[in-house]
Design a protein around this motif. Structure first.
Motif, PDB file in Angstrom:
ATOM      1  N   GLU A   1       0.828  -1.201   0.000  1.00  0.00           N
ATOM      2  CA  GLU A   1       0.000   0.000   0.000  1.00  0.00           C
ATOM      3  C   GLU A   1       0.865   1.256   0.000  1.00  0.00           C
ATOM      4  N   ALA A   2       1.988   1.206   0.730  1.00  0.00           N
ATOM      5  CA  ALA A   2       2.886   2.359   0.794  1.00  0.00           C
ATOM      6  C   ALA A   2       3.596   2.601  -0.531  1.00  0.00           C
ATOM      7  N   MET A   3       3.751   1.564  -1.349  1.00  0.00           N
ATOM      8  CA  MET A   3       4.439   1.711  -2.629  1.00  0.00           C
ATOM      9  C   MET A   3       3.487   1.929  -3.800  1.00  0.00           C
ATOM     10  N   ALA A   4       2.221   1.564  -3.638  1.00  0.00           N
ATOM     11  CA  ALA A   4       1.285   1.601  -4.761  1.00  0.00           C
ATOM     12  C   ALA A   4       1.080   3.024  -5.291  1.00  0.00           C
ATOM     13  N   ASP A   5       0.725   3.955  -4.420  1.00  0.00           N
ATOM     14  CA  ASP A   5       0.475   5.329  -4.882  1.00  0.00           C
ATOM     15  C   ASP A   5       1.712   5.960  -5.529  1.00  0.00           C
ATOM     16  N   PRO A   6       2.904   5.843  -4.916  1.00  0.00           N
ATOM     17  CA  PRO A   6       4.084   6.410  -5.581  1.00  0.00           C
ATOM     18  C   PRO A   6       4.314   5.840  -6.978  1.00  0.00           C
ATOM     19  N   LEU A   7       4.148   4.529  -7.133  1.00  0.00           N
ATOM     20  CA  LEU A   7       4.377   3.924  -8.440  1.00  0.00           C
ATOM     21  C   LEU A   7       3.280   4.292  -9.429  1.00  0.00           C
ATOM     22  N   VAL A   8       2.040   4.373  -8.960  1.00  0.00           N
ATOM     23  CA  VAL A   8       0.949   4.806  -9.839  1.00  0.00           C
ATOM     24  C   VAL A   8       1.198   6.236 -10.313  1.00  0.00           C
ATOM     25  N   ASN A   9       1.600   7.121  -9.401  1.00  0.00           N
ATOM     26  CA  ASN A   9       1.820   8.514  -9.783  1.00  0.00           C
ATOM     27  C   ASN A   9       2.914   8.662 -10.834  1.00  0.00           C
ATOM     28  N   VAL A  10       4.023   7.971 -10.627  1.00  0.00           N
ATOM     29  CA  VAL A  10       5.108   8.104 -11.603  1.00  0.00           C
ATOM     30  C   VAL A  10       4.721   7.448 -12.926  1.00  0.00           C
ATOM     31  N   ALA A  11       3.928   6.376 -12.882  1.00  0.00           N
ATOM     32  CA  ALA A  11       3.453   5.746 -14.115  1.00  0.00           C
ATOM     33  C   ALA A  11       2.524   6.687 -14.884  1.00  0.00           C
ATOM     34  N   ILE A  12       1.660   7.388 -14.168  1.00  0.00           N
ATOM     35  CA  ILE A  12       0.756   8.351 -14.801  1.00  0.00           C
ATOM     36  C   ILE A  12       1.554   9.450 -15.510  1.00  0.00           C
ATOM     37  N   ILE A  13       2.510  10.018 -14.800  1.00  0.00           N
ATOM     38  CA  ILE A  13       3.286  11.121 -15.374  1.00  0.00           C
ATOM     39  C   ILE A  13       4.034  10.666 -16.619  1.00  0.00           C
ATOM     40  N   LEU A  14       4.660   9.512 -16.553  1.00  0.00           N
ATOM     41  CA  LEU A  14       5.417   9.020 -17.707  1.00  0.00           C
ATOM     42  C   LEU A  14       4.489   8.659 -18.866  1.00  0.00           C
ATOM     43  N   ALA A  15       3.307   8.133 -18.559  1.00  0.00           N
ATOM     44  CA  ALA A  15       2.345   7.819 -19.624  1.00  0.00           C
ATOM     45  C   ALA A  15       1.888   9.098 -20.323  1.00  0.00           C
ATOM     46  N   ARG A  16       1.644  10.157 -19.564  1.00  0.00           N
ATOM     47  CA  ARG A  16       1.247  11.427 -20.175  1.00  0.00           C
ATOM     48  C   ARG A  16       2.390  12.008 -21.006  1.00  0.00           C
ATOM     49  N   GLN A  17       3.607  11.876 -20.510  1.00  0.00           N
ATOM     50  CA  GLN A  17       4.745  12.378 -21.276  1.00  0.00           C
ATOM     51  C   GLN A  17       4.950  11.568 -22.554  1.00  0.00           C
ATOM     52  N   LEU A  18       4.724  10.262 -22.477  1.00  0.00           N
ATOM     53  CA  LEU A  18       4.845   9.424 -23.672  1.00  0.00           C
ATOM     54  C   LEU A  18       3.781   9.818 -24.697  1.00  0.00           C
ATOM     55  N   ARG A  19       2.564  10.059 -24.238  1.00  0.00           N
ATOM     56  CA  ARG A  19       1.495  10.501 -25.141  1.00  0.00           C
ATOM     57  C   ARG A  19       1.891  11.792 -25.851  1.00  0.00           C
ATOM     58  N   ALA A  20       2.428  12.750 -25.092  1.00  0.00           N
ATOM     59  CA  ALA A  20       2.822  14.030 -25.683  1.00  0.00           C
ATOM     60  C   ALA A  20       3.969  13.853 -26.681  1.00  0.00           C
ATOM     61  N   ALA A  21       4.930  13.003 -26.348  1.00  0.00           N
ATOM     62  CA  ALA A  21       6.088  12.811 -27.228  1.00  0.00           C
ATOM     63  C   ALA A  21       5.684  12.148 -28.540  1.00  0.00           C
ATOM     64  N   LEU A  22       4.754  11.186 -28.459  1.00  0.00           N
ATOM     65  CA  LEU A  22       4.321  10.456 -29.659  1.00  0.00           C
ATOM     66  C   LEU A  22       3.174  11.140 -30.380  1.00  0.00           C
ATOM     67  N   ASP A  23       2.520  12.122 -29.693  1.00  0.00           N
ATOM     68  CA  ASP A  23       1.358  12.823 -30.246  1.00  0.00           C
ATOM     69  C   ASP A  23       0.243  11.834 -30.584  1.00  0.00           C
ATOM     70  N   VAL A  24      -0.125  11.033 -29.574  1.00  0.00           N
ATOM     71  CA  VAL A  24      -1.174  10.025 -29.738  1.00  0.00           C
ATOM     72  C   VAL A  24      -2.159  10.152 -28.581  1.00  0.00           C
ATOM     73  N   GLU A  25      -3.244   9.383 -28.645  1.00  0.00           N
ATOM     74  CA  GLU A  25      -4.195   9.325 -27.540  1.00  0.00           C
ATOM     75  C   GLU A  25      -3.574   8.542 -26.384  1.00  0.00           C
ATOM     76  N   ILE A  26      -4.122   8.750 -25.183  1.00  0.00           N
ATOM     77  CA  ILE A  26      -3.534   8.094 -24.010  1.00  0.00           C
ATOM     78  C   ILE A  26      -3.646   6.576 -24.105  1.00  0.00           C
ATOM     79  N   GLY A  27      -4.728   6.073 -24.716  1.00  0.00           N
ATOM     80  CA  GLY A  27      -4.865   4.626 -24.863  1.00  0.00           C
ATOM     81  C   GLY A  27      -3.737   4.034 -25.693  1.00  0.00           C
ATOM     82  N   VAL A  28      -3.346   4.743 -26.760  1.00  0.00           N
ATOM     83  CA  VAL A  28      -2.251   4.273 -27.615  1.00  0.00           C
ATOM     84  C   VAL A  28      -0.933   4.325 -26.851  1.00  0.00           C
ATOM     85  N   ALA A  29      -0.712   5.391 -26.089  1.00  0.00           N
ATOM     86  CA  ALA A  29       0.520   5.504 -25.302  1.00  0.00           C
ATOM     87  C   ALA A  29       0.617   4.387 -24.275  1.00  0.00           C
ATOM     88  N   LEU A  30      -0.491   4.075 -23.638  1.00  0.00           N
ATOM     89  CA  LEU A  30      -0.483   2.998 -22.651  1.00  0.00           C
ATOM     90  C   LEU A  30      -0.240   1.642 -23.320  1.00  0.00           C
TER      91      LEU A  30
END
Length: 397
Positions: free
Chosen positions: A42-71
């Protein structure tokens, strides 16, 4: 992103770095050492989810795609045997990015943490491939970006946030919950903290313990000021006058700064209580406190409150005109609850430190008062989804 989410994101970066390097703090090392309990997960879940979210959004922006495609691109680089874990984490991440409040995941934090680590690592690798660099460089850059708090490290998309926040702001049960919680916190700060803290100072004064009296009296005065400001915010919200409510909220933030400093060093309280204007200008101005290297506040947080209700601004004039009043109400009450909660924590910890120093047999802030605050906050957290959707430090998006 609020303060807790920022702290979680920083830890998420450390955990992801440990995973990618195969050394240091990581989910992997906890599992291999037999320390992967439910609490650890539980102590690790939120930190890992947060960093995964940020990197997924950055990947979407870099590839210029929808979030589903980035994921999907990130999942393609995850371990096949953990595909179900990464699928669940991917769905959670997409929900948070949309600005919607995620429902509880029945599989629990162990699965979420593993899945989020897979998505975070996959997104880092996909970004590295796209940019022609090493995944560790992607994560190192993220650490620096978290210090700046720009759009690239937020957890939700602003358009989605605005859509969801409007829905949550107008929900009648959530509106009532915000009001009830704010009033409960104001009552406890005044009756459950300020009054008994003052009374303890009176007792010490009768024993000629003047320094002790000043310590309790100074803390009591700031506590009662926080309660008065909090109640003033609620009264103004009750008549749909949100702009001056924000102005009072900024004043509450200033009392919170002082409470933080009291808690950090209770020996400073008599100096504040007996200070003149020149001394307060030198030592107690908000700008002095938020620039302390070890404090919990940032200039961006304080200046955001000035923008909303401290100085005449284009945004402030929109609030004054009554535009989007349901959102303004939800925003100011949600922000108020957060600052009252943090103020309460500083008050209690400082009072406990004083009780220890002056050898008091019973805490002046009772266990019952502490439990009432915890219960009120927990109930609000279960009901109100607005704060989740717009969380950006203490300031609405």
């Amino acid at each position: 992103m609020n303060r807790q989410q920022l702290a979680d994101a920083h830890r998420g970066v450390r955990l992801l770095t440990g995973h990618l390097r195969g050394e240091g703090e990581s989910l992997d090392s906890a599992i291999s050492a037999g320390r992967y309990s439910e609490a650890e997960a539980e102590a690790m879940a939120d930190p890992l989810v947060n960093v995964a979210i940020i990197l997924a959004r950055q990947l979407r922006a870099a590839l210029d795609v929808e979030i589903g495609v980035a994921l999907q691109r990130a999942r393609a680089l995850t371990k096949p045997e953990l595909s179900e874990y990464s699928r669940l984490a991917s769905a959670l991440i997409a929900t948070v990015i949309s600005g919607e409040h995620p429902e509880p995941i029945e599989v629990g934090p162990r699965v979420v943490a593993v899945g989020a680590q897979e998505i975070a690592a996959g997104a880092a690798k996909a970004l590295a491939d796209h940019l022609g660099e090493h995944p560790n460089a992607v994560v190192a850059r993220l650490r620096r970006q978290l210090q700046e708090q720009g759009e690239g490290v937020q957890l939700s998309d602003k358009d989605g946030v605005e859509l969801q926040s409007a829905k949550y702001a107008e929900d009648s049960e959530m509106r009532q919950s915000r009001l009830d919680t704010a009033l409960a916190l104001v009552k406890e700060i005044n009756n459950g903290a300020a009054v008994p803290i003052h009374n303890r100072g009176v007792d010490l004064h009768e024993r000629n313990e003047i320094v002790g009296r000043d310590c309790y009296e100074g803390l009591s005065r700031i506590a009662v000021t926080a309660a008065a400001l909090g109640y003033g915010v609620v009264q103004l919200v009750g008549v749909n006058n949100h702009y001056p409510a924000y102005a009072l909220l900024r004043q509450l933030v200033e009392t919170e700064f002082v409470l933080w400093k009291f808690g950090h060093d209770p020996s400073t309280i008599p100096g504040w209580l007996n200070s003149d204007r020149d001394e307060r200008e030198r030592t107690w101005k908000p700008s002095k406190i938020y620039r302390n290297a070890d404090n919990d506040y940032r200039q961006k947080d304080y200046s955001g409150h000035c923008e909303m209700g401290g100085h005449p601004t284009p945004l402030g004039t929109l609030i004054a005109s009554g535009e989007r009043s349901a959102v303004a109400e939800a925003s100011v009450l949600g922000d108020l609850i957060g600052h009252l909660r943090d103020s309460w924590g500083h008050i209690v910890s400082t009072a406990d430190a004083l009780d220890s120093k002056w050898i008091q047999s019973e805490p002046c802030v009772s266990i019952d008062a502490r439990q009432r605050v915890a219960d009120a906050h927990a109930k609000w957290s279960r009901i109100d989804k607005y704060g989740y959707s717009v969380s950006y430090f203490a300031d609405p998006l």
